[in-house]
Design an enzyme around this catalytic site. Structure first.
Site, PDB file in Angstrom:
ATOM      1  N   LYS A  14     -10.565  28.143 -19.466  1.00 18.05           N
ATOM      2  CA  LYS A  14     -10.324  27.390 -18.220  1.00 18.05           C
ATOM      3  C   LYS A  14      -9.483  28.218 -17.241  1.00 18.05           C
ATOM      4  O   LYS A  14      -9.817  28.352 -16.061  1.00 18.05           O
ATOM      5  CB  LYS A  14      -9.597  26.066 -18.521  1.00 18.05           C
ATOM      6  CG  LYS A  14     -10.346  25.177 -19.515  1.00 18.05           C
ATOM      7  CD  LYS A  14      -9.592  23.899 -19.818  1.00 18.05           C
ATOM      8  CE  LYS A  14      -8.267  24.049 -20.502  1.00 18.05           C
ATOM      9  NZ  LYS A  14      -8.348  24.626 -21.874  1.00 18.05           N
ATOM     10  N   ARG A  89      -6.836  15.085 -19.943  1.00 14.68           N
ATOM     11  CA  ARG A  89      -7.035  15.498 -21.330  1.00 14.68           C
ATOM     12  C   ARG A  89      -7.184  14.317 -22.267  1.00 14.68           C
ATOM     13  O   ARG A  89      -7.399  14.497 -23.462  1.00 14.68           O
ATOM     14  CB  ARG A  89      -5.813  16.279 -21.762  1.00 14.68           C
ATOM     15  CG  ARG A  89      -6.103  17.784 -21.663  1.00 14.68           C
ATOM     16  CD  ARG A  89      -5.423  18.474 -22.510  1.00 14.68           C
ATOM     17  NE  ARG A  89      -4.976  19.659 -22.922  1.00 14.68           N
ATOM     18  CZ  ARG A  89      -4.620  20.715 -22.238  1.00 14.68           C
ATOM     19  NH1 ARG A  89      -4.692  20.756 -20.955  1.00 14.68           N
ATOM     20  NH2 ARG A  89      -4.190  21.752 -22.864  1.00 14.68           N
ATOM     21  N   ARG A 128      -4.642  36.866 -26.804  1.00 14.88           N
ATOM     22  CA  ARG A 128      -4.349  36.574 -25.386  1.00 14.88           C
ATOM     23  C   ARG A 128      -2.981  37.129 -24.982  1.00 14.88           C
ATOM     24  O   ARG A 128      -2.012  37.048 -25.725  1.00 14.88           O
ATOM     25  CB  ARG A 128      -4.359  35.068 -25.146  1.00 14.88           C
ATOM     26  CG  ARG A 128      -3.891  34.736 -23.725  1.00 14.88           C
ATOM     27  CD  ARG A 128      -4.248  33.358 -23.293  1.00 14.88           C
ATOM     28  NE  ARG A 128      -3.692  32.315 -24.137  1.00 14.88           N
ATOM     29  CZ  ARG A 128      -3.882  31.031 -23.911  1.00 14.88           C
ATOM     30  NH1 ARG A 128      -4.621  30.633 -22.884  1.00 14.88           N
ATOM     31  NH2 ARG A 128      -3.364  30.131 -24.715  1.00 14.88           N
ATOM     32  N   ARG A 161       2.032  33.961 -25.245  1.00 15.36           N
ATOM     33  CA  ARG A 161       2.552  32.618 -25.017  1.00 15.36           C
ATOM     34  C   ARG A 161       3.164  32.099 -26.305  1.00 15.36           C
ATOM     35  O   ARG A 161       2.606  32.297 -27.379  1.00 15.36           O
ATOM     36  CB  ARG A 161       1.405  31.701 -24.564  1.00 15.36           C
ATOM     37  CG  ARG A 161       1.581  31.221 -23.138  1.00 15.36           C
ATOM     38  CD  ARG A 161       0.378  30.525 -22.620  1.00 15.36           C
ATOM     39  NE  ARG A 161       0.043  29.272 -23.286  1.00 15.36           N
ATOM     40  CZ  ARG A 161      -0.919  28.467 -22.868  1.00 15.36           C
ATOM     41  NH1 ARG A 161      -1.613  28.769 -21.793  1.00 15.36           N
ATOM     42  NH2 ARG A 161      -1.189  27.355 -23.496  1.00 15.36           N
ATOM     43  N   ARG A 172      -2.898  22.594 -32.073  1.00 19.80           N
ATOM     44  CA  ARG A 172      -3.449  22.223 -30.758  1.00 19.80           C
ATOM     45  C   ARG A 172      -4.905  21.790 -30.891  1.00 19.80           C
ATOM     46  O   ARG A 172      -5.337  20.826 -30.263  1.00 19.80           O
ATOM     47  CB  ARG A 172      -3.328  23.403 -29.785  1.00 19.80           C
ATOM     48  CG  ARG A 172      -1.898  23.613 -29.318  1.00 19.80           C
ATOM     49  CD  ARG A 172      -1.658  25.004 -28.793  1.00 19.80           C
ATOM     50  NE  ARG A 172      -2.288  25.273 -27.523  1.00 19.80           N
ATOM     51  CZ  ARG A 172      -2.384  26.503 -26.995  1.00 19.80           C
ATOM     52  NH1 ARG A 172      -1.884  27.534 -27.637  1.00 19.80           N
ATOM     53  NH2 ARG A 172      -2.959  26.665 -25.836  1.00 19.80           N
TER      54      ARG A 172
HETATM   55  P1  AP5 Z   1      -7.856  31.169 -21.212  1.00 15.12           P
HETATM   56  O1  AP5 Z   1      -8.623  31.304 -19.944  1.00 15.12           O
HETATM   57  O2  AP5 Z   1      -6.401  31.446 -21.197  1.00 15.12           O
HETATM   58  O3  AP5 Z   1      -8.173  29.758 -21.903  1.00 15.12           O
HETATM   59  P2  AP5 Z   1      -7.686  28.311 -21.495  1.00 15.12           P
HETATM   60  O4  AP5 Z   1      -8.831  27.390 -21.714  1.00 15.12           O
HETATM   61  O5  AP5 Z   1      -7.048  28.308 -20.136  1.00 15.12           O
HETATM   62  O6  AP5 Z   1      -6.610  28.125 -22.625  1.00 15.12           O
HETATM   63  P3  AP5 Z   1      -5.174  27.477 -22.608  1.00 15.12           P
HETATM   64  O7  AP5 Z   1      -4.564  27.808 -23.960  1.00 15.12           O
HETATM   65  O8  AP5 Z   1      -4.373  27.856 -21.403  1.00 15.12           O
HETATM   66  O9  AP5 Z   1      -5.508  26.033 -22.551  1.00 15.12           O
HETATM   67  P4  AP5 Z   1      -4.693  24.903 -23.057  1.00 15.12           P
HETATM   68  O10 AP5 Z   1      -5.510  23.818 -22.550  1.00 15.12           O
HETATM   69  O11 AP5 Z   1      -4.380  24.847 -24.490  1.00 15.12           O
HETATM   70  O12 AP5 Z   1      -3.238  25.204 -22.440  1.00 15.12           O
HETATM   71  P5  AP5 Z   1      -2.493  24.585 -21.212  1.00 15.12           P
HETATM   72  O13 AP5 Z   1      -1.701  25.657 -20.620  1.00 15.12           O
HETATM   73  O14 AP5 Z   1      -3.405  23.798 -20.349  1.00 15.12           O
HETATM   74  O15 AP5 Z   1      -8.591  32.136 -22.277  1.00 15.12           O
HETATM   75  C1  AP5 Z   1      -8.075  32.279 -23.592  1.00 15.12           C
HETATM   76  C2  AP5 Z   1      -8.235  33.760 -24.017  1.00 15.12           C
HETATM   77  O16 AP5 Z   1      -9.633  34.051 -24.150  1.00 15.12           O
HETATM   78  C3  AP5 Z   1      -7.697  34.779 -22.985  1.00 15.12           C
HETATM   79  O17 AP5 Z   1      -7.157  35.867 -23.666  1.00 15.12           O
HETATM   80  C4  AP5 Z   1      -8.954  35.194 -22.188  1.00 15.12           C
HETATM   81  O18 AP5 Z   1      -8.837  36.515 -21.674  1.00 15.12           O
HETATM   82  C5  AP5 Z   1     -10.033  35.092 -23.250  1.00 15.12           C
HETATM   83  N1  AP5 Z   1     -11.329  34.698 -22.738  1.00 15.12           N
HETATM   84  C6  AP5 Z   1     -11.590  33.764 -21.763  1.00 15.12           C
HETATM   85  N2  AP5 Z   1     -12.928  33.625 -21.595  1.00 15.12           N
HETATM   86  C7  AP5 Z   1     -13.523  34.468 -22.506  1.00 15.12           C
HETATM   87  C8  AP5 Z   1     -14.885  34.768 -22.817  1.00 15.12           C
HETATM   88  N3  AP5 Z   1     -15.894  34.163 -22.172  1.00 15.12           N
HETATM   89  N4  AP5 Z   1     -15.132  35.668 -23.806  1.00 15.12           N
HETATM   90  C9  AP5 Z   1     -14.107  36.291 -24.465  1.00 15.12           C
HETATM   91  N5  AP5 Z   1     -12.774  36.064 -24.200  1.00 15.12           N
HETATM   92  C10 AP5 Z   1     -12.503  35.162 -23.241  1.00 15.12           C
HETATM   93  O19 AP5 Z   1      -1.532  23.517 -21.928  1.00 15.12           O
HETATM   94  C11 AP5 Z   1      -0.443  23.925 -22.736  1.00 15.12           C
HETATM   95  C12 AP5 Z   1       0.205  22.698 -23.342  1.00 15.12           C
HETATM   96  O20 AP5 Z   1       0.702  21.838 -22.311  1.00 15.12           O
HETATM   97  C13 AP5 Z   1      -0.719  21.816 -24.182  1.00 15.12           C
HETATM   98  O21 AP5 Z   1      -0.830  22.280 -25.510  1.00 15.12           O
HETATM   99  C14 AP5 Z   1       0.002  20.466 -24.084  1.00 15.12           C
HETATM  100  O22 AP5 Z   1       1.116  20.428 -24.952  1.00 15.12           O
HETATM  101  C15 AP5 Z   1       0.520  20.475 -22.661  1.00 15.12           C
HETATM  102  N6  AP5 Z   1      -0.419  19.860 -21.703  1.00 15.12           N
HETATM  103  C16 AP5 Z   1      -1.095  20.512 -20.709  1.00 15.12           C
HETATM  104  N7  AP5 Z   1      -1.879  19.654 -20.031  1.00 15.12           N
HETATM  105  C17 AP5 Z   1      -1.679  18.445 -20.593  1.00 15.12           C
HETATM  106  C18 AP5 Z   1      -2.227  17.159 -20.343  1.00 15.12           C
HETATM  107  N8  AP5 Z   1      -3.129  16.950 -19.376  1.00 15.12           N
HETATM  108  N9  AP5 Z   1      -1.823  16.136 -21.118  1.00 15.12           N
HETATM  109  C19 AP5 Z   1      -0.906  16.318 -22.103  1.00 15.12           C
HETATM  110  N10 AP5 Z   1      -0.359  17.508 -22.397  1.00 15.12           N
HETATM  111  C20 AP5 Z   1      -0.749  18.571 -21.655  1.00 15.12           C
END
Ligand code: AP5
Length: 221
Positions: A14, A89, A128, A161, A172
């Protein structure tokens, strides 16, 4: 099309794809994880509360994140639209978002689900690295920086991270995928869902996502 929701399990891509879509549409990115990490870094009461959940791989409670995220959505820059990364989410969050948008005579125009198998995700997250200045996303295998440990875009250091260690990543997945699938179902029923196969290289996924914005809801292969 103005409001686009990016859906995907942790690590699905994402944060990697959001800037590409935002650039194409000329709208800002609103990323719930970034909002929470900024609050945690600032040491605010919200940030301290959020950090307790994030470090365990759990979702932050709905009432907290809904308040924070909808406040952000009301800021002037998001009036033209936005890419929503990481919110909603849960079904409760999706309903709250629908209601807030409807009050402003708006709606979610497209929800794009980036579909990747869990084992691929665990592998991706161990490799990552994130830039410490602006959160630009890299991967030691699939998307390395030109100079090891340094962000190509702003020269800042890259770091792992804290929630990317394997135990937290697995927590997660267990905690967050079931409610995510309910959100996917919510948007399928609303007739705005696009599924995109997220296992392809980053550029191929981007192409599919851009195509998904232009085509009728369904699956883009
Ligand atoms: P990346 O693009 O970083 O993936 P992502 O989907 O953004 O992953 P996140 O870990 O950021 O998502 P998340 O939803 O867990 O975390 P968030 O920060 O929102 O890609 C991942 C890796 O793969 C990278 O190294 C990239 O280079 C690589 N990659 C990407 N595409 C690729 C491809 N096609 N092929 C190969 N490699 C690839 O949330 C963090 C925390 O906040 C959550 O755990 C929760 O505790 C809290 N939180 C956030 N939002 C909410 C909510 N709405 N409600 C409740 N809690 C929440």
């Amino acid at each position: 099309m103005t409001v686009v929701v990016l859906l995907g399990a942790p690590g699905a891509g994402k944060g990697t794809q959001a800037p590409i879509l935002a650039g194409a549409l000329g709208v800002p990115i609103l990323a719930s994880g970034d909002l929470l990490r900024a609050a945690a870094a600032a040491g605010t009461p919200l940030g301290r509360e959020a950090d307790r959940y994030m470090s365990r791989g759990q979702l932050v409670p709905d009432d907290t994140i809904v308040r924070v995220f909808l406040d952000r959505l009301e800021k002037p820059d998001a009036r033209v639209g936005a890419i929503l990364d990481g919110f909603p989410r849960t079904r409760v969050q999706a309903v709250a978002l629908d209601r807030a948008l409807a009050e402003a005579d708006r709606r979610v125009d497209r929800a794009i689900f980036i579909d990747v198998a869990v084992e691929d995700l665990v592998q991706r997250m161990s490799n990552r690295r994130i830039c410490t200045a602006n959160g630009h996303v890299y991967n030691l295998k699939s998307n390395p920086p030109v100079v090891e440990g340094i962000c190509d875009l702003d020269g800042s250091e890259l770091a792992q991270r804290p929630d990317d260690d394997e135990a937290t990543v697995r927590a997660r997945m267990t905690e967050q995928i079931p409610p995510l699938l309910e959100v996917v179902d919510h948007y399928r029923k609303a007739g705005v869902l696009q599924n995109v196969d997220g296992r392809e290289p980053i550029s191929a996924v981007s192409e599919r996502m851009l195509k998904a914005l232009e085509t009728a809801p369904g699956r883009v292969d």
